[in-house]
Design a protein around this motif. Structure first.
Motif, short mmCIF file in Angstrom:
data_model
loop_
_atom_site.label_atom_id
_atom_site.label_comp_id
_atom_site.label_asym_id
_atom_site.label_seq_id
_atom_site.Cartn_x
_atom_site.Cartn_y
_atom_site.Cartn_z
N VAL A 197 0.97 -1.22 -0.05
CA VAL A 197 0.16 0.08 -0.03
C VAL A 197 0.86 1.26 -0.05
N CYS A 198 2.00 1.13 0.58
CA CYS A 198 2.86 2.38 0.69
C CYS A 198 3.21 2.89 -0.53
N ALA A 234 2.68 9.97 12.85
CA ALA A 234 3.09 9.46 11.41
C ALA A 234 2.07 8.53 10.88
N ALA A 235 1.56 7.65 11.91
CA ALA A 235 0.56 6.62 11.31
C ALA A 235 -0.80 7.16 10.94
N GLU A 236 -1.26 8.54 11.60
CA GLU A 236 -2.43 9.03 11.38
C GLU A 236 -2.12 9.86 10.02
N GLY A 237 -0.89 10.34 9.82
CA GLY A 237 -0.64 11.32 8.56
C GLY A 237 -0.65 10.46 7.41
N GLU A 251 -2.78 5.10 4.41
CA GLU A 251 -2.94 4.36 5.77
C GLU A 251 -2.29 3.03 5.65
N ALA A 252 -1.06 3.24 5.50
CA ALA A 252 -0.16 1.94 5.49
C ALA A 252 0.50 1.65 6.56
N ILE A 253 0.42 2.19 7.60
CA ILE A 253 0.93 2.03 8.86
C ILE A 253 0.03 1.47 9.93
N MET A 254 0.47 0.33 10.60
CA MET A 254 -0.52 -0.23 11.75
C MET A 254 0.45 -0.30 12.89
N ILE A 255 -0.29 0.15 13.92
CA ILE A 255 0.57 -0.08 15.27
C ILE A 255 -0.45 -0.88 16.41
N SER A 256 0.20 -1.81 16.93
CA SER A 256 -0.56 -2.61 17.90
C SER A 256 0.12 -2.68 19.05
N LEU A 257 -0.47 -3.18 20.41
CA LEU A 257 0.28 -3.24 21.55
C LEU A 257 1.25 -4.60 21.47
N VAL A 258 2.54 -4.53 21.77
CA VAL A 258 3.41 -5.64 22.12
C VAL A 258 2.69 -6.60 22.82
N GLY A 259 2.50 -7.66 22.73
CA GLY A 259 1.96 -8.71 23.61
C GLY A 259 0.63 -9.26 23.38
N SER A 260 -0.38 -8.21 23.68
CA SER A 260 -1.80 -8.41 23.34
C SER A 260 -2.07 -8.43 21.68
N PRO A 296 -4.82 1.45 13.08
CA PRO A 296 -5.99 2.19 12.93
C PRO A 296 -6.94 1.60 14.26
N PRO A 297 -7.77 2.24 15.01
CA PRO A 297 -8.46 1.83 15.91
C PRO A 297 -9.44 0.88 15.68
N GLU A 298 -10.05 -0.04 16.44
CA GLU A 298 -10.84 -0.77 16.16
C GLU A 298 -12.29 -0.19 15.70
#
Length: 77
Positions: free
Chosen positions: A13-14, A52-55, A59-68, A74-76
């Motif tokens: 997507v980038c 950076a993700a929001e901008g 919308e090619a950047i995804m961020i999640s919590l490590v572990g869970s 993007p938010p659910e």
């Protein structure tokens, strides 16, 4: 201890706009094909990384919590 984030970039997507690098140069770089990569996929939570993700224009950047794996961006819905 603060949250740790896992950063992924969907390189299919980038478009190489470099918005992420401009916003968070400590977290992203473009390779020779102008595709974004996280410098460290697992990092401390950071407002600049989120911005950076929001901008990202595609919308090619995804961020999640490590572990869970809980999504940060993007938010659910």
């Amino acid at each position: 201890m603060g949250d740790r984030w896992h950063i992924e970039v969907d390189r299919s997507v980038c478009i190489g706009s470099s918005q992420c690098v401009n916003q968070a140069p400590h977290a992203f770089h473009l390779d020779s094909a102008r595709q974004s990569h996280p410098l460290d996929p697992d990092t401390d939570a950071n407002e600049k990384v989120l911005e950076a993700a929001e901008g990202c224009p595609v919308e090619a950047i995804m961020i999640s919590l490590v572990g869970s794996g809980e999504p940060v961006f993007p938010p659910e819905e």
